[in-house]
Design a protein around this motif. Structure first.
Motif, PDB file in Angstrom:
ATOM      1  N   UNK A  71       0.838  -1.200   0.000  1.00  0.00           N
ATOM      2  CA  UNK A  71       0.000   0.000   0.000  1.00  0.00           C
ATOM      3  C   UNK A  71       0.870   1.245   0.000  1.00  0.00           C
ATOM      4  N   UNK A  72       0.280   2.334  -0.468  1.00  0.00           N
ATOM      5  CA  UNK A  72       0.948   3.631  -0.407  1.00  0.00           C
ATOM      6  C   UNK A  72       0.966   4.117   1.036  1.00  0.00           C
ATOM      7  N   UNK A  73       2.065   4.722   1.489  1.00  0.00           N
ATOM      8  CA  UNK A  73       2.125   5.168   2.882  1.00  0.00           C
ATOM      9  C   UNK A  73       1.310   6.419   3.178  1.00  0.00           C
ATOM     10  N   UNK A  76      -3.423  -0.253  12.726  1.00  0.00           N
ATOM     11  CA  UNK A  76      -2.096  -0.846  12.867  1.00  0.00           C
ATOM     12  C   UNK A  76      -1.057  -0.056  12.066  1.00  0.00           C
ATOM     13  N   UNK A  77      -1.412   0.330  10.861  1.00  0.00           N
ATOM     14  CA  UNK A  77      -0.498   1.125  10.045  1.00  0.00           C
ATOM     15  C   UNK A  77      -0.260   2.491  10.670  1.00  0.00           C
ATOM     16  N   UNK A  78      -1.309   3.085  11.210  1.00  0.00           N
ATOM     17  CA  UNK A  78      -1.153   4.373  11.900  1.00  0.00           C
ATOM     18  C   UNK A  78      -0.169   4.245  13.058  1.00  0.00           C
ATOM     19  N   UNK A  86       0.750 -14.726  11.255  1.00  0.00           N
ATOM     20  CA  UNK A  86       1.673 -13.642  11.577  1.00  0.00           C
ATOM     21  C   UNK A  86       1.611 -12.621  10.453  1.00  0.00           C
ATOM     22  N   UNK A  87       1.324 -11.386  10.812  1.00  0.00           N
ATOM     23  CA  UNK A  87       1.373 -10.288   9.848  1.00  0.00           C
ATOM     24  C   UNK A  87       2.683  -9.542  10.076  1.00  0.00           C
ATOM     25  N   UNK A  88       3.536  -9.524   9.055  1.00  0.00           N
ATOM     26  CA  UNK A  88       4.834  -8.855   9.127  1.00  0.00           C
ATOM     27  C   UNK A  88       4.788  -7.636   8.221  1.00  0.00           C
ATOM     28  N   UNK A  89       5.174  -6.494   8.760  1.00  0.00           N
ATOM     29  CA  UNK A  89       5.108  -5.245   8.010  1.00  0.00           C
ATOM     30  C   UNK A  89       6.499  -4.638   7.869  1.00  0.00           C
ATOM     31  N   UNK A  90       6.749  -4.028   6.740  1.00  0.00           N
ATOM     32  CA  UNK A  90       7.949  -3.218   6.574  1.00  0.00           C
ATOM     33  C   UNK A  90       7.718  -2.235   5.437  1.00  0.00           C
ATOM     34  N   UNK A  91       8.495  -1.179   5.425  1.00  0.00           N
ATOM     35  CA  UNK A  91       8.369  -0.143   4.394  1.00  0.00           C
ATOM     36  C   UNK A  91       9.645  -0.133   3.574  1.00  0.00           C
ATOM     37  N   UNK A  92       9.475  -0.171   2.243  1.00  0.00           N
ATOM     38  CA  UNK A  92      10.650  -0.230   1.379  1.00  0.00           C
ATOM     39  C   UNK A  92      10.335   0.387   0.026  1.00  0.00           C
ATOM     40  N   UNK A  93      11.225   1.227  -0.413  1.00  0.00           N
ATOM     41  CA  UNK A  93      11.131   1.813  -1.747  1.00  0.00           C
ATOM     42  C   UNK A  93       9.765   2.472  -1.998  1.00  0.00           C
ATOM     43  N   UNK A  94       9.262   3.199  -0.996  1.00  0.00           N
ATOM     44  CA  UNK A  94       8.058   4.000  -1.180  1.00  0.00           C
ATOM     45  C   UNK A  94       6.744   3.286  -0.957  1.00  0.00           C
ATOM     46  N   UNK A  95       6.753   2.037  -0.485  1.00  0.00           N
ATOM     47  CA  UNK A  95       5.516   1.309  -0.230  1.00  0.00           C
ATOM     48  C   UNK A  95       5.616   0.566   1.099  1.00  0.00           C
ATOM     49  N   UNK A  96       4.456   0.369   1.737  1.00  0.00           N
ATOM     50  CA  UNK A  96       4.389  -0.465   2.936  1.00  0.00           C
ATOM     51  C   UNK A  96       3.936  -1.855   2.508  1.00  0.00           C
ATOM     52  N   UNK A 106       2.677  -5.636   3.521  1.00  0.00           N
ATOM     53  CA  UNK A 106       2.047  -6.463   4.542  1.00  0.00           C
ATOM     54  C   UNK A 106       2.119  -7.906   4.069  1.00  0.00           C
ATOM     55  N   UNK A 107       2.752  -8.755   4.863  1.00  0.00           N
ATOM     56  CA  UNK A 107       2.892 -10.167   4.519  1.00  0.00           C
ATOM     57  C   UNK A 107       2.252 -11.025   5.608  1.00  0.00           C
ATOM     58  N   UNK A 108       1.374 -11.930   5.175  1.00  0.00           N
ATOM     59  CA  UNK A 108       0.752 -12.883   6.099  1.00  0.00           C
ATOM     60  C   UNK A 108       1.373 -14.250   5.876  1.00  0.00           C
ATOM     61  N   UNK A 109       1.734 -14.904   6.973  1.00  0.00           N
ATOM     62  CA  UNK A 109       2.212 -16.274   6.877  1.00  0.00           C
ATOM     63  C   UNK A 109       1.757 -17.031   8.126  1.00  0.00           C
ATOM     64  N   UNK A 110       1.659 -18.344   8.079  1.00  0.00           N
ATOM     65  CA  UNK A 110       1.165 -19.106   9.229  1.00  0.00           C
ATOM     66  C   UNK A 110       1.981 -18.838  10.485  1.00  0.00           C
ATOM     67  N   UNK A 111       1.292 -18.685  11.606  1.00  0.00           N
ATOM     68  CA  UNK A 111       1.965 -18.487  12.894  1.00  0.00           C
ATOM     69  C   UNK A 111       2.326 -19.838  13.494  1.00  0.00           C
ATOM     70  N   UNK A 112       3.470 -19.913  14.127  1.00  0.00           N
ATOM     71  CA  UNK A 112       3.899 -21.150  14.769  1.00  0.00           C
ATOM     72  C   UNK A 112       3.335 -21.282  16.171  1.00  0.00           C
TER      73      UNK A 112
END
Length: 370
Positions: free
Chosen positions: A31-33, A78-80, A104-114, A116-122
């Motif tokens: 998403x756009x920040x 969450x983004x806020x 697990x939702x993992x967030x990071x910002x890179x190269x002008x976009x945020x 959001x990655x979802x992957x199974x939680x352990x």
């Protein structure tokens, strides 16, 4: 597998940070920040939120959970929070339940976009055990008497954390070829310890990514990756940069390489020395195996302990090697003084030329003879 020269050149130039797909065990949205508009999403997102990529592209991120049991504004809040903290590490991973499963939702910002990655939680109950392994690894870093013992102990701890069949420490040479300098494996596997591999096995752009993204998991080499779809008015020359994305798909060349080795899942952790890539902790498994975010971060921390110890241990071992070389030189000098036959003095005594250098053999040319 035998590659032609053109294959290797193509591999070395492949833009692996913008492959346009993710691994199928997870889901991705970018998403756009400024306004949280959804610019990119993986095609499989419908499995997670019950809405297709076409329904979501161009919409606000608040639309993403509108057909789930979660509050629609949860992601916006969450983004806020992440932007207010100026850090995504404080909220990643964010555990969220969707479709009666915890993710697990993992967030990071890179190269002008945020992203959001979802992957199974352990299993959250494994956290104390992983913390115990980290504590043991720290004690071993402090107690290891040699670099070789430190490398093997670290490989053993990584194997305990992620449960892979084989864990190797792979060191790069000056020309970027690699050698396996430590290994812990299951008994049925043939050993790779001491084997050398050409620099083309890990091409230049892959090494650069290893310096930026210190953990890389390939959960299933036989799975079909999910394509990344993009909003219609987005510039075609700006594909999604997934340099920091844990779900980033894998180069087809590398997938074929792993399949030919009989590897179904792999994981790599970068080892840094003075800001440069010293080597990798390379892990292989015979069957598909997913390692959740928390376990990956635990393994990453253990690998960083090793990275921090490399400079001290390397300096310590260089000092010991210098002292040993001086002592061997003194002994060889005495043998030359005591023996009339130079060849016998250097090759036939308890201390020989091989004690002076790290080599498997030596050839002496003296008096016109070998």
């Amino acid at each position: 597998m035998v590659y032609s020269t053109s294959d290797l050149i193509t591999c070395d130039q492949e833009p692996i940070h913008i492959l346009g797909h993710i691994q199928s065990h997870g889901y991705l949205v970018a998403v756009r920040p400024d306004n949280y508009q959804i610019i990119h999403t993986s095609a499989n997102i419908v499995e997670l939120v019950g809405q297709s990529a076409d329904d979501l592209l161009g919409k606000s991120v608040g639309q993403l959970l509108s057909k789930t049991a979660q509050p629609a504004d949860r992601l916006t809040n969450l983004l806020d929070q992440g932007r207010a903290n100026q850090s995504w590490d404080t909220i990643s991973p964010y555990r969220i339940e969707l479709n009666e499963r915890v993710w697990n939702l993992i967030l990071h910002e890179y190269n002008g976009l945020i992203l959001l990655e979802w992957e199974p939680a352990g299993d959250a109950s494994m956290l104390p055990y992983n913390q115990q392994l980290v504590s043991q690894a720290l004690n071993e870093v402090q107690a290891s008497q040699s670099l070789s013992a430190l490398l093997e102990n670290t490989a053993r701890r990584i194997k305990e954390i992620i449960g892979f069949d084989r864990v190797m420490v792979y060191q790069f040479g000056a020309d970027w070829h690699g050698v396996v300098v430590a290994e812990v494996k299951e008994p049925h596997l043939e050993p790779f310890l001491g084997l050398h591999y050409p620099a083309s096995d890990i091409p230049r752009q892959a090494r650069e990514l290893y310096k930026k993204n210190l953990v890389r998991l390939i959960a299933d080499v036989h799975s079909t990756p999910s394509p990344i779809l993009t909003v219609g008015d987005w510039p075609t020359d700006q594909p999604l940069d997934m340099t920091q994305a844990g779900l980033r798909a894998v180069s087809p060349v590398h997938i074929e390489y792993l399949k030919n080795m009989g590897v179904a899942a792999s994981m790599s952790l970068s080892l840094m020395y003075r800001g440069e890539l010293w080597g990798l902790i390379s892990c292989h498994h015979d069957t598909p195996r997913f390692v959740d975010y928390t376990a990956r971060q635990t393994a990453k921390f253990v690998s960083q302990l090793l990275s921090s110890a490399l400079e001290f241990r390397r300096g310590e071992e260089n000092h010991l090697q210098r002292d040993r070389s001086r002592e061997v030189g003194r002994i060889l000098h005495n043998q030359l003084v005591q023996h009339d036959n130079v060849t016998n003095a250097l090759t036939m005594q308890p201390t020989t030329l091989l004690d002076l250098v790290e080599a498997g053999g030596a050839v002496l040319r003296f008096g016109g003879r070998f």
